[in-house]
Each structure stands twice: as structure tokens, then as C-alpha cells.
Motif scaffolding. Sequence first.
Motif, PDB file in Angstrom:
ATOM      1  N   LYS A 192       0.863  -1.174   0.000  1.00  0.00           N
ATOM      2  CA  LYS A 192       0.000   0.000   0.000  1.00  0.00           C
ATOM      3  C   LYS A 192       0.901   1.224   0.000  1.00  0.00           C
TER       4      LYS A 192
ATOM      5  N   HIS B 136       1.620   5.153   0.136  1.00  0.00           N
ATOM      6  CA  HIS B 136       0.987   6.316   0.754  1.00  0.00           C
ATOM      7  C   HIS B 136       1.070   7.508  -0.198  1.00  0.00           C
ATOM      8  N   THR B 137       0.156   7.530  -1.147  1.00  0.00           N
ATOM      9  CA  THR B 137       0.129   8.582  -2.161  1.00  0.00           C
ATOM     10  C   THR B 137      -1.269   8.684  -2.749  1.00  0.00           C
ATOM     11  N   GLU B 138      -1.556   9.829  -3.350  1.00  0.00           N
ATOM     12  CA  GLU B 138      -2.808  10.012  -4.071  1.00  0.00           C
ATOM     13  C   GLU B 138      -2.654   9.681  -5.549  1.00  0.00           C
ATOM     14  N   ILE B 139      -1.445   9.331  -5.983  1.00  0.00           N
ATOM     15  CA  ILE B 139      -1.186   9.015  -7.388  1.00  0.00           C
ATOM     16  C   ILE B 139      -1.944   7.743  -7.763  1.00  0.00           C
ATOM     17  N   ASP B 140      -2.551   7.741  -8.953  1.00  0.00           N
ATOM     18  CA  ASP B 140      -3.209   6.544  -9.462  1.00  0.00           C
ATOM     19  C   ASP B 140      -2.185   5.416  -9.622  1.00  0.00           C
TER      20      ASP B 140
ATOM     21  N   THR C  91      -5.088  -1.857  -8.875  1.00  0.00           N
ATOM     22  CA  THR C  91      -6.437  -1.705  -9.405  1.00  0.00           C
ATOM     23  C   THR C  91      -6.906  -2.961 -10.136  1.00  0.00           C
TER      24      THR C  91
ATOM     25  N   LYS D 116      -9.533  -0.337  -5.657  1.00  0.00           N
ATOM     26  CA  LYS D 116      -9.800   0.957  -6.285  1.00  0.00           C
ATOM     27  C   LYS D 116      -9.545   2.131  -5.343  1.00  0.00           C
ATOM     28  N   ASP D 117      -9.623   1.881  -4.047  1.00  0.00           N
ATOM     29  CA  ASP D 117      -9.511   2.954  -3.053  1.00  0.00           C
ATOM     30  C   ASP D 117      -8.095   2.969  -2.491  1.00  0.00           C
ATOM     31  N   GLY D 118      -7.247   3.843  -3.024  1.00  0.00           N
ATOM     32  CA  GLY D 118      -5.855   3.890  -2.597  1.00  0.00           C
ATOM     33  C   GLY D 118      -4.947   3.370  -3.686  1.00  0.00           C
ATOM     34  N   CYS D 119      -3.654   3.469  -3.431  1.00  0.00           N
ATOM     35  CA  CYS D 119      -2.640   3.067  -4.407  1.00  0.00           C
ATOM     36  C   CYS D 119      -1.913   1.819  -3.901  1.00  0.00           C
TER      37      CYS D 119
ATOM     38  N   LEU E 192       7.698   9.939  -4.828  1.00  0.00           N
ATOM     39  CA  LEU E 192       6.826  10.256  -3.701  1.00  0.00           C
ATOM     40  C   LEU E 192       7.344  11.357  -2.794  1.00  0.00           C
TER      41      LEU E 192
END
Length: 387
Positions: free
Chosen positions: A323, A325-329, A349, A354-357, A386
Motif C-alpha cells: 500500500k 501512501h500517495t494520491e497518485i493513481d 487496481t 480501487k480505493d488507494g494506491c 513520492l
Amino acid sequence: MTKFISRMQAVQSPIIPVVGELIKNSPGTISLGQGVVFYHPPPEAIELLPKFLAEPTNNLYQAVEGIPPLLTALSEKLSTFNNIEINDDNCIVVTAGSNMAFMNAILAITAPGDEIILHTPYYFNHEMAIAMAGCRVILVETDANYQLRLDAIAQAITPKTKAIVTISPNNPTGVVYSQELLRQVNKMCCERKIYHISDEAYEYFTYDGVKHISPASFGNSDYTISLFSLSKAYGFASWRIGYMVIPKHLLVAVKKVQDTILICPPVVSQYAALGALQAKPEYLTTNIGAIAQVRQIVLDSFTQLQGLCTITPASGAFYFFLKVHTEIDAFALVKQLIQQHKVAVIPGTTFGMKDGCYLRVAYGAMQQDTVTEGMERLVQGLKTILC
């Protein structure tokens, strides 16, 4: 042109070829993506091929469920390694890989609109097969360590539920489910009269003293379907040989599916599989031992990602599921890692996250020198992107 409509529009595209094309366009990329092993089939597999060639009738169709010598060898393996006894209540069907075994099972036990329970993160080919069959995937989240949540599974069961799927050792997370968890899922299936589909493609790949458990060993033959593969343990990816252990009452339905799609598993590959099962024990212990050493290098490298990623402990298969820790797709991050840092992983994905990277890191194809370089690129790439 008339708009083309197909059931395939509802099915996700396989991610491996997409990442493969990115790798092809970035020469020199080290792949921590596809789930294959670094080693080749045992010599015993190749040594049996002249026997196949010497028999002219081997060029004809053979039994839908597999050639008798291979079925006998698999029965012995199941008894000694999995504690599964083949008897009047169950049977073996050889397939063209365990993905085909899964599709056989889904088509045999469902009607369109039925429901199959998968756990997130799921194996994408399972989700794809269920959609192709016109059935509905019911997703149940695992816990923070990607372990099964029995209460959530029970709540997800409806009158349309036909099966609960478990994968242990797991793809994509690498976790191994405990005997008690698997026993409870199996019991739940028996009580609700639904099937427990147990995918055990990574059965030999366990570490740190963890043992593989086969739910069919619990004795519930009527509602347990077990899936196995030679692709991983025996380096058989392109030979396409897997097998399934099914309740005897499903044999007619499974044979209908297999006869339609395949007729019979490639006989040359069945001979090779028969030879592989005769390999010396050192073949598996040496090669899986080498992968365990590579795994340790991966684990050591992960210490440099503290604060940037959450790495869940995993004692099986040859994967870790990060997991980030970023908002990047996730797919955008994978593209950056390949194009800018020459290292490939698989986006979460495609496993339903889908929720998170999330990223899946595969190390089975690596040896110590290449995995060291690959992990250096991954760590440096994530730090650069990052931070």
C-alpha cells in the motif's frame, strides 16, 4: 459501422500484456511483475517426451479428464502432500492450467445471474471468468493483513450464492490462510450447501515454517473444489497443465465444459507432467530454497520504504502487496516506474483495489543479482516520485 456489443465489454482487460508492452518500449527494464519462476522444468519431464513420440496413438484425442498414468500419479501426490484421498465421492480432472480449472468449475456450478464470493484483493482472472459466465462477483474485503473475515463472508451469502473462493497461498498478497480459517470457510460452505473453490496453485511456496493446508483434506467432498497447477512449482507455465479435484457429481458437467473448449489436455504436456512428478525431491527444495533467499533480499529492501509504504507480512507464494501512501493513481505510478526508473510492478487496481494506491511485487522470476538491482530501482524510484 454498427456498434459491436459483446459480453466481453463487461470484462476487464488482462493487465500483464499492457505492462508487457510498457516494458517492451523501455528496454532494460527489470520486471517484478509477472508471476513466474526463474527455473526450468525438471529433466525427468523432458526425458519422458520420447515415450510420447514413440506411441502413434498419442496423436489422437485422449480421455477428456486426462491420461490414466497421470491421474494415478496425481492421486498419489494428493494423498502424500495434500492429505486428499481420491475415492468414490470425488475425482481428478486434468486441465490446460488451473485458470481453465476455475472456468470449468464456474460453468459447471452456476447459471447466469448466480453469485460467487471473492475476497479483495482478488486474482483478476477469477473475476474475469465469473463475468464471462454471466455471473455476479460479490466482493468481501479482507482485514488489514489480507486475512479472511468470517463474519463478512457469512453476511455476503444470499440465495443466489453458489461458491466462496479462497486462494492460499494468495495471489496477489502472498498471505497464507490458517487451517482454522479455511476449516471455518469450508464448514460454512457445507452448511449452506454452496461450494468452496480452493485455488492452491502456490501450494509449495511457503516460508518461515508455514505449512500449506488443503481444505479438501477436511473431508467435505460434496462441496469442495480444489484447483492445482504445475505452472509455478515445476516451471511449466507454457506447458499448460493443471488439475482439479471435484465432487463426483460434478464430473459430467465439467466434462461437458472441457470437451467443448479443449476436448482433452495436450497429451504431450501430460507426459511431461507425468515426468515432472517423478522429479527428485531436491528439485523443489533447491529451487524454492533459492526463491526464499530472493524473498529475503526483497524483505531487506523494504526497510528503506518505511513511511512511504505499508508492507503486509506474507509467508507464501512469491508476492508482496504494497500500500503506497500517495494520491497518485496506481497505473500512473507503474508507468512512471517503468519509463523513468526501468522497473516494473503490477497496479493494485487490476486486483480490485480501487480505493488507494497498491502495487504487487513479484519475485519468483528473479535471482539474487537481478532482484538486488530491481529492488534498488524500485526503492529509489518510489522515493524519487513520492518525496
